[in-house]
Design a protein around this motif. Sequence first.
Motif, PDB file in Angstrom:
ATOM      1  N   ARG A 182      -1.218   7.904  -3.765  1.00 10.89           N
ATOM      2  CA  ARG A 182      -1.911   7.443  -3.165  1.00 10.89           C
ATOM      3  C   ARG A 182      -2.646   8.977  -2.346  1.00 10.89           C
ATOM      4  O   ARG A 182      -1.405  10.095  -2.911  1.00 10.89           O
ATOM      5  N   SER A 213       0.079  -0.742  -8.697  1.00  8.80           N
ATOM      6  CA  SER A 213      -0.029  -1.381  -9.147  1.00  8.80           C
ATOM      7  C   SER A 213       1.128  -2.191  -9.343  1.00  8.80           C
ATOM      8  O   SER A 213       1.997  -1.036  -9.666  1.00  8.80           O
ATOM      9  N   LEU A 223       0.964  -1.333   0.521  1.00  8.81           N
ATOM     10  CA  LEU A 223      -0.001  -0.069  -0.108  1.00  8.81           C
ATOM     11  C   LEU A 223       1.185   1.251   0.580  1.00  8.81           C
ATOM     12  O   LEU A 223       1.329   1.239   0.958  1.00  8.81           O
ATOM     13  N   THR A 262      -6.535  -1.954  -4.355  1.00 11.47           N
ATOM     14  CA  THR A 262      -7.124  -0.214  -4.495  1.00 11.47           C
ATOM     15  C   THR A 262      -7.422  -0.263  -2.266  1.00 11.47           C
ATOM     16  O   THR A 262      -7.801  -1.416  -2.100  1.00 11.47           O
ATOM     17  N   ASP A 263      -7.121   0.249  -1.668  1.00 12.40           N
ATOM     18  CA  ASP A 263      -6.510   0.236  -0.711  1.00 12.40           C
ATOM     19  C   ASP A 263      -7.796   1.719  -0.186  1.00 12.40           C
ATOM     20  O   ASP A 263      -7.623   2.667  -1.187  1.00 12.40           O
ATOM     21  N   TYR A 264      -8.885   1.478   0.965  1.00 12.15           N
ATOM     22  CA  TYR A 264     -10.272   3.171   0.620  1.00 12.15           C
ATOM     23  C   TYR A 264     -10.098   2.579   2.546  1.00 12.15           C
ATOM     24  O   TYR A 264     -10.369   1.779   2.589  1.00 12.15           O
ATOM     25  N   ASN A 324       2.641   3.711  -7.802  1.00 12.10           N
ATOM     26  CA  ASN A 324       1.401   3.157  -6.997  1.00 12.10           C
ATOM     27  C   ASN A 324       0.566   5.609  -6.884  1.00 12.10           C
ATOM     28  O   ASN A 324       1.598   6.326  -6.998  1.00 12.10           O
ATOM     29  N   THR A 339      -9.444  -3.462   1.713  1.00 14.64           N
ATOM     30  CA  THR A 339      -8.357  -3.356   0.572  1.00 14.64           C
ATOM     31  C   THR A 339      -8.814  -4.939  -0.362  1.00 14.64           C
ATOM     32  O   THR A 339      -9.370  -5.687  -0.008  1.00 14.64           O
ATOM     33  N   SER A 361      -7.267  -6.743  -3.446  1.00 12.18           N
ATOM     34  CA  SER A 361      -6.379  -6.543  -4.907  1.00 12.18           C
ATOM     35  C   SER A 361      -6.149  -7.726  -5.607  1.00 12.18           C
ATOM     36  O   SER A 361      -7.460  -8.536  -5.178  1.00 12.18           O
ATOM     37  N   PHE A 419      -6.851   7.053   0.003  1.00 14.52           N
ATOM     38  CA  PHE A 419      -7.041   6.212  -1.183  1.00 14.52           C
ATOM     39  C   PHE A 419      -5.428   6.209  -1.468  1.00 14.52           C
ATOM     40  O   PHE A 419      -5.012   6.684  -1.612  1.00 14.52           O
ATOM     41  N   ASN A 420      -5.249   4.752  -2.262  1.00 15.80           N
ATOM     42  CA  ASN A 420      -4.336   4.892  -2.584  1.00 15.80           C
ATOM     43  C   ASN A 420      -4.555   3.705  -3.696  1.00 15.80           C
ATOM     44  O   ASN A 420      -5.379   2.067  -3.443  1.00 15.80           O
ATOM     45  N   LEU A 421      -3.998   3.830  -4.860  1.00 20.29           N
ATOM     46  CA  LEU A 421      -4.207   2.844  -5.660  1.00 20.29           C
ATOM     47  C   LEU A 421      -2.224   1.720  -6.439  1.00 20.29           C
ATOM     48  O   LEU A 421      -1.565   2.760  -6.205  1.00 20.29           O
TER      49      LEU A 421
END
Length: 780
Positions: free
Chosen positions: A247, A255, A72, A300-302, A245, A311, A313, A251-253
Motif C-alpha cells: 500500500r 492478493s 484493502l 487493487t484499490d486506486y 498487501n 476497486t 478485484s 495505491f493498494n494491491l
Amino acid sequence: MAICTTFAQNTGPITIKGIVVEQTGGQPVSFATVMVADNETKKPISGTTTLDDGSFVLETEANNFYIEISFLGFQTRTFGQPEVRSKTIDLGTIELSEDAEQLKEVVVRGEESVTEFKLDKRVFNVGKDLSTTGASALDVLNNVPSVNVSIEGQISLRGSAGVQVLINGKPSIIASEEGNTLGTITADMIDRVEVITNPSAKYDAEGTSGIINIVIKKEERKGFNGSVSVNAGAPENNSVGISLNRRTEKFNLFSQIGVGFRDLPNDIDNRNVDLINNTTILTTGEEFRNENYYNFILGTDYYLSPNDVITLSGNFALELEDQPSTTNFAALDASDEITSQWERNETTEATNPKFQYELQYKKDFKGDEDHTLMFSALGSFFGKDQSSDFLDTTISGENNDDAQRTRTDFKESVFTFKLDYTLPLAKKWTMETGTQYVLNDVSNDFEVNDLIGGEFINDPGLTNIFEFDQKVLGLYGTGAYEGEKWGVKGGLRLEQTDLNTILINTNEINDQNYTNLFPSVHTSYKFSEKISLQAGYSKRIYRPRLWDLNPFFNIRNNFNIRQGNPDLMPEFTDSYEVTSIFFIGRTSLNFGVYHRYTTDVIERISIFENNVNTVRPENIGTNRATGMEFNTKYSPVKWLTLNADFNYSQFARDGSFDGTVFDFSANQWSSKLMTKVKLPADIDLEATGNYRSSYETVQGRISEMAFLDLGLRKKMFKGRGVLNLSVRDAFASRIRENEISQENFFIYSRRLRGTFVAFGFSYGFGKGEAMEFTGARRRF
C-alpha cells in the motif's frame, strides 16, 4: 417411481458482517474493501468499502456458498462454502455505512470486544472467539447471540431460517451455496458480525428472519504487509495460506493464495416404516466428501483523490471433489425379520471451477464525510462437472444387484449492479436512496443411466435439463432523524421479480412475475446513559431458491429422496420487535420481544410410498411466531468473561396439504454460554456450551441437541505469531435426530459428524500480523 439426483448444494441462510480495526490498539481502518461473491444457485455477489470508523456490513443467505473476501491494505480472506442444507440463501446487497446511518448508538466497551446497539441493528465483535479460531465463518456465526448453525450448516436467526447472509454489506461468491469459500475465512479474519433482525428498506428485502452481515478485517497500513498460516486437523483438514498487501498513498494491491485438503465424514442412520404393510427399510452408512481446493485472489484499490476510490478485484478457485460413500440396506417384514440385505457403493468425482470479480467506485463529497455515492458491479460463475457410479450388491435374501450412473453438468452466473446515495440534509437529518438489479442464470443438465443387459441405457424419465432464470429489480428510499435522545428512520422499497424455469426435455414451464412494496420503520430512545430502547417493523420476502424449485432427485439413498418443487411460491413476513439494553455496573443486558407473521410458509413435506420417503417443499399456510430474547456479558474479574444468550419462541401453524390439516401450536428455545479465561504466559482458554430444545414440525419432531466447543490460543513473538488449538463438538453430541410420525408411516433419521480437532500456526510479517487461513468448508 422416478428417481433423479442432484448433487448441488442445498441453500441455507448466512449472514456476514464486521468492523475493521487494527489488531494492535483497536484503531479503526478506513477504506477497507470487502468483496463478496456468491457462486451458488442463489448466491449474490457484492462488495463494500469501510467507513472512516472502520465499519462495514455484508450478508448473504446461502446454503451452498462460495465466498471470497479481500481487504484493502491488509490481508485478503477467502471463505469456503459451508455444507449447508438450508434453503434460505438470499444474496441480498447490504451496505452498512456509518455515513448512511447517523443513528444514535450505545457502545459497550469490554476488555476484548465491542458491542454496538444501533437503531436498526446490533453489532457483535467476535474477533477473539477462541472456539472458532481456525474455523470457518459458519463456526464463528454459531457463537454470535441470536444466531445458530445446524449440524448441516443451515443458518437460523432466533430459531428461524430465511436469513440473508452478506459479506461486508454485499452479496458474494463467498456466501453462495455453490461456492466453497466460507470455510477459508477464519475467526481472526472477521472483525464483527452485524445482526439485523428487522432490516430497513435500504437492504435487500430477501431473508424473512433478518440479515447477517459478516465484516472482514483489513489493515490500512502503508508499506508491505503479509501473513502466512499453516493448519492441520482431524478428520483431515490441512491447508496453507499466504496473504500479501502493498500500500502507498494512492495505491493498494492485495492478493491471497490458499491450498488445502479436507475430509468430512458423516454417519447416517434412517428407518422407514410402512404402517399399512408393516414393512421396514433400515439404512446405515458413512458418507465422505474429500476435497482438494485451490484459491487465488488478486485485487487493487486506486485513490483517484482523497475522496474518490476505485476497486477492481477478482478471484479464481478450483475444487476437486471425491465422494466415496457406502450405504447398507436391510428390508424387514411384519415380524421384524430380515428378508434381504444389500450394500450400495457410490463413487463420485466432481470438478468445480469458480470465478468472481467486482468493480466498485466510492465517492465522499467534500465538506461532509457522510455525503457519499457508491456504485458496484459484481459477477460470478460456478460450474460443476460431476459423474457418479452406484453399485448395489446383494448380501442376503432377494436379489438387489444393480448399477446406475449419473452425470451432472451445472453452470450458474450471477450479476449484481448496485447504486447507493447518502445525503445529509441537516445536522440531524439523513436521506438514502438507491437501486439494485440482480440477474441469476442457471442451467443444470442431468442424466441417469441404468445397467440393462450388461449395457448402460439412458433413462429418459430421469434425464432432463433444468433452466432457471431470475431477475430482481429494487428501488428504495429512506429518511432518518437523529436527536440527542430520540431517533427515527422510515423507508420504502419496491422490488419487481421475474422468475422463469423450464424442463427442456419435457417442456414443463413455470413463469412467475410479481411486484411488491416493503415498508420499514425504526425508532430508538435513550432514557439515560444506562438504558436505551429500540423498536422496529419491516416486511420481508423469501424467494424459493434454485434447489427449492429443481425437481431432480438425489439417488445416493433411493429410499430417502430430496426433491424440489417448480410450483413453489415465495414467503412473505411482517416482522415486529422491541429491544432494550441496560448497563448495570460492569454488565450489559439486552432484552427483546418480537413477533413474526408469515404467509405461504415453505415446509418440507414427506410423501411416503413403498417405504420410499420423498421430501419436497410445499407452501403450507401461515405461521405466527412470538418470542423473547436475552443476552448478556459479564466480567467479574479481569481474567474471566462470561457471555450468555437465551431465546424462546412460541409459534402457531395453520394450513393444509392434500386434504391433511397441519394446524398446531408449539414452542422451542435455545441457550448458549461462553466462558473465556485468561491464563498466564499469554494463553487464552475458551469454552462454549450450546443447547437447543426439541420442537415440533408439521409432520414430526426434531430432537434436542447439546454440544461443547473448546479453544486455546498462545501468542508468541510479540504477537506476530499465534498458536491455536480448537475442538468442536468435544463429546460428539451434536446429533440431529428427526422423527416423522403419521397415520400410515413412521420415519426416523439420525446424522452425526463427530468431533473436529484443529491446530494451526500463523505469522505476520512486514507491518502485518498473524491471521489464520483454513480449508474450505464443504457442502452437502
